[in-house]
Design a protein around this motif. Structure first.
Motif, PDB file in Angstrom:
ATOM      1  N   PHE A 168       0.743  -1.258  -0.011  1.00 63.55           N
ATOM      2  CA  PHE A 168       0.042   0.137   0.113  1.00 63.55           C
ATOM      3  C   PHE A 168       0.986   1.323  -0.112  1.00 63.55           C
ATOM      4  N   ASP A 169       0.107   2.389  -0.414  1.00 66.67           N
ATOM      5  CA  ASP A 169       0.739   3.742  -0.365  1.00 66.67           C
ATOM      6  C   ASP A 169       0.574   4.556   0.851  1.00 66.67           C
ATOM      7  N   TRP A 170      -0.682   4.136   1.470  1.00 65.69           N
ATOM      8  CA  TRP A 170      -1.156   5.001   2.441  1.00 65.69           C
ATOM      9  C   TRP A 170      -2.030   3.488   3.267  1.00 65.69           C
ATOM     10  N   VAL A 171      -1.941   4.116   4.774  1.00 66.98           N
ATOM     11  CA  VAL A 171      -2.843   3.212   5.699  1.00 66.98           C
ATOM     12  C   VAL A 171      -3.423   4.435   6.596  1.00 66.98           C
ATOM     13  N   GLN A 172      -4.799   4.316   6.528  1.00 63.93           N
ATOM     14  CA  GLN A 172      -5.588   5.384   7.054  1.00 63.93           C
ATOM     15  C   GLN A 172      -6.159   4.923   8.350  1.00 63.93           C
ATOM     16  N   THR A 173      -5.749   3.537   8.871  1.00 63.94           N
ATOM     17  CA  THR A 173      -6.313   3.344  10.094  1.00 63.94           C
ATOM     18  C   THR A 173      -5.423   2.743  11.038  1.00 63.94           C
ATOM     19  N   VAL A 174      -4.475   3.485  11.300  1.00 66.96           N
ATOM     20  CA  VAL A 174      -3.282   3.352  12.382  1.00 66.96           C
ATOM     21  C   VAL A 174      -3.937   3.912  13.602  1.00 66.96           C
ATOM     22  N   ASP A 175      -3.991   2.976  14.681  1.00 59.52           N
ATOM     23  CA  ASP A 175      -4.613   3.370  15.885  1.00 59.52           C
ATOM     24  C   ASP A 175      -3.914   3.024  17.024  1.00 59.52           C
ATOM     25  N   ARG A 176      -2.867   2.395  16.868  1.00 59.32           N
ATOM     26  CA  ARG A 176      -1.968   2.279  18.083  1.00 59.32           C
ATOM     27  C   ARG A 176      -0.378   2.227  17.574  1.00 59.32           C
ATOM     28  N   ALA A 177       0.348   2.598  18.676  1.00 55.00           N
ATOM     29  CA  ALA A 177       1.858   2.583  18.291  1.00 55.00           C
ATOM     30  C   ALA A 177       2.538   1.259  17.782  1.00 55.00           C
ATOM     31  N   LYS A 178       1.976   0.117  18.196  1.00 56.95           N
ATOM     32  CA  LYS A 178       2.678  -1.135  17.823  1.00 56.95           C
ATOM     33  C   LYS A 178       2.451  -1.352  16.357  1.00 56.95           C
ATOM     34  N   ILE A 179       1.230  -0.947  15.808  1.00 55.92           N
ATOM     35  CA  ILE A 179       1.096  -1.060  14.290  1.00 55.92           C
ATOM     36  C   ILE A 179       1.954  -0.315  13.497  1.00 55.92           C
ATOM     37  N   ALA A 180       1.986   0.847  13.950  1.00 53.20           N
ATOM     38  CA  ALA A 180       2.957   1.915  13.552  1.00 53.20           C
ATOM     39  C   ALA A 180       4.439   1.404  13.224  1.00 53.20           C
ATOM     40  N   ASP A 181       4.615   0.970  14.412  1.00 51.05           N
ATOM     41  CA  ASP A 181       6.157   0.532  14.531  1.00 51.05           C
ATOM     42  C   ASP A 181       6.516  -0.724  13.473  1.00 51.05           C
ATOM     43  N   ALA A 182       5.631  -1.442  13.421  1.00 50.72           N
ATOM     44  CA  ALA A 182       5.650  -2.663  12.516  1.00 50.72           C
ATOM     45  C   ALA A 182       5.611  -2.137  11.216  1.00 50.72           C
ATOM     46  N   LEU A 183       4.882  -1.270  10.815  1.00 48.39           N
ATOM     47  CA  LEU A 183       4.661  -0.587   9.371  1.00 48.39           C
ATOM     48  C   LEU A 183       6.218  -0.045   9.032  1.00 48.39           C
ATOM     49  N   SER A 184       6.493   0.762   9.926  1.00 49.01           N
ATOM     50  CA  SER A 184       7.994   1.415   9.820  1.00 49.01           C
ATOM     51  C   SER A 184       9.033   0.595   9.641  1.00 49.01           C
ATOM     52  N   ARG A 185       8.947  -0.433  10.465  1.00 50.46           N
ATOM     53  CA  ARG A 185      10.239  -1.372  10.446  1.00 50.46           C
ATOM     54  C   ARG A 185      10.204  -2.066   9.005  1.00 50.46           C
ATOM     55  N   VAL A 186       8.873  -2.872   8.357  1.00 53.75           N
ATOM     56  CA  VAL A 186       9.180  -3.280   7.053  1.00 53.75           C
ATOM     57  C   VAL A 186       9.501  -2.284   5.970  1.00 53.75           C
ATOM     58  N   ARG A 187       8.884  -1.036   6.102  1.00 59.96           N
ATOM     59  CA  ARG A 187       9.225   0.085   4.911  1.00 59.96           C
ATOM     60  C   ARG A 187      10.684   0.318   4.917  1.00 59.96           C
ATOM     61  N   THR A 188      11.070   0.605   6.125  1.00 62.43           N
ATOM     62  CA  THR A 188      12.731   0.643   6.271  1.00 62.43           C
ATOM     63  C   THR A 188      13.589  -0.669   5.802  1.00 62.43           C
ATOM     64  N   GLU A 189      12.971  -1.804   6.153  1.00 58.65           N
ATOM     65  CA  GLU A 189      13.755  -3.254   5.715  1.00 58.65           C
ATOM     66  C   GLU A 189      14.042  -3.301   4.394  1.00 58.65           C
ATOM     67  N   LEU A 190      12.728  -2.847   3.792  1.00 57.91           N
ATOM     68  CA  LEU A 190      12.545  -3.007   2.416  1.00 57.91           C
ATOM     69  C   LEU A 190      13.213  -1.993   1.354  1.00 57.91           C
ATOM     70  N   GLY A 191      13.497  -1.045   2.153  1.00 59.35           N
ATOM     71  CA  GLY A 191      14.277   0.268   1.392  1.00 59.35           C
ATOM     72  C   GLY A 191      13.238   1.192   0.622  1.00 59.35           C
ATOM     73  N   LEU A 192      11.807   0.789   1.146  1.00 53.46           N
ATOM     74  CA  LEU A 192      10.664   1.843   0.250  1.00 53.46           C
ATOM     75  C   LEU A 192      10.810   3.110   1.031  1.00 53.46           C
ATOM     76  N   ALA A 193      10.093   4.122   0.261  1.00 57.47           N
ATOM     77  CA  ALA A 193       9.798   5.403   0.740  1.00 57.47           C
ATOM     78  C   ALA A 193       8.908   5.294   1.950  1.00 57.47           C
ATOM     79  N   PRO A 194       8.922   6.140   2.942  1.00 51.75           N
ATOM     80  CA  PRO A 194       8.064   6.124   4.174  1.00 51.75           C
ATOM     81  C   PRO A 194       6.622   5.954   3.447  1.00 51.75           C
TER      82      PRO A 194
END
Ligand SMILES: *Cc1c(COP(=O)(O)O)cnc(C)c1O
Length: 244
Positions: free
Chosen positions: A98-124
């Motif tokens: 995805f390009d956008w996630v509109q349903t972030v409602d807890r820190a844990k999920i944001a952490d996981a999304l951020s970790r994967v994007r960084t790992e894959l070398g994708l734009a934030p």
């Protein structure tokens, strides 16, 4: 003109016609996210050919299949928004596709999304914080009192870019009840934007659907999520549940 192109033109015309009370520079009229859940990839393609660029999906598996079918449109500017609830075990799949996630409602999920994007070398990944503005126990979203701290948490993550807030408001036949919730969201948004740093990337307040998008825009929405008004009525929800 195809019915989808026709519907789309009607929606855009309405959006353009409504004067906005909001003051965010340069974002008038609001962005339309065409919600294509339960609809075939061919419908998304028709809307894309009619000029539509942002598409919203609720169910991760269904979306990933459609994203694969339409991968050729990605390079031409199609952007996918997840607007349905997100479980941690789907975070990798979502951050990948995805390009956008509109349903972030807890820190844990944001952490996981951020970790994967960084790992894959994708734009934030663009994210919105979902707010439970009506404070209904049945609704997901962070409570209004906790929005500020979740925004601060997410802004420190390198793999996500916090673009603003999203709300699914409590349904009501009473326009005043709807307006009150939209207004509360707009106030909360203005507060958060005001509290941000100079380089503020918080430009998005996602609220309003087929039945209430005019009211939402009048009350300061910068992004509306419209399904049935563009693609036609969906099958009854018993069918939708099969996708979740
Ligand atoms: C389905 C859905 C929409 C679109 O609903 P319509 O009434 O068909 O416009 C918008 N936002 C969310 C979160 C949805 O689940």
């Amino acid at each position: 003109m195809s019915p989808i192109a026709d519907n789309l033109q009607g929606v855009l015309k309405t959006c353009n016609a409504i004067g906005r009370r909001g003051q965010l520079a340069g974002i008038n009229p609001p962005v339309v996210v065409a919600v294509s859940k339960t609809k075939p990839a061919a419908d998304v393609r028709s809307a894309f050919l009619a000029g539509q660029r942002h598409f919203g999906e609720n169910y991760v598996q269904e979306a990933v299949a459609k994203i694969a079918q339409l991968h050729d449109l990605r390079a031409k500017g199609l952007q996918w928004h997840l607007i349905g609830p997100l479980q941690s075990n789907k975070a990798r799949l979502v951050a990948t596709h995805f390009d956008w996630v509109q349903t972030v409602d807890r820190a844990k999920i944001a952490d996981a999304l951020s970790r994967v994007r960084t790992e894959l070398g994708l734009a934030p990944l663009n994210i919105l914080i979902q707010v439970n503005v009506s404070n209904e126990v049945s609704k997901s979203g962070v409570s209004p009192t906790q929005v500020g701290s979740l925004v601060s948490h997410c802004r420190a993550l390198h793999g996500v870019r916090v673009r603003g807030l999203m709300a699914i408001i409590e349904n009501s036949p009473n326009d005043e009840v709807l307006r009150r919730q939209f207004r509360a969201m707009r106030n909360q948004f203005d507060e958060i934007v005001g509290a941000g740093s100079a380089s503020n990337e918080m430009d998005t307040l996602s609220m309003g659907m087929s039945g209430d998008f005019q009211l939402a825009i009048e009350e300061g929405s910068t992004m509306v999520r419209i399904g049935s008004r563009i693609f036609g009525a969906r099958e009854p929800s018993v069918v939708n549940l099969a996708h979740s």
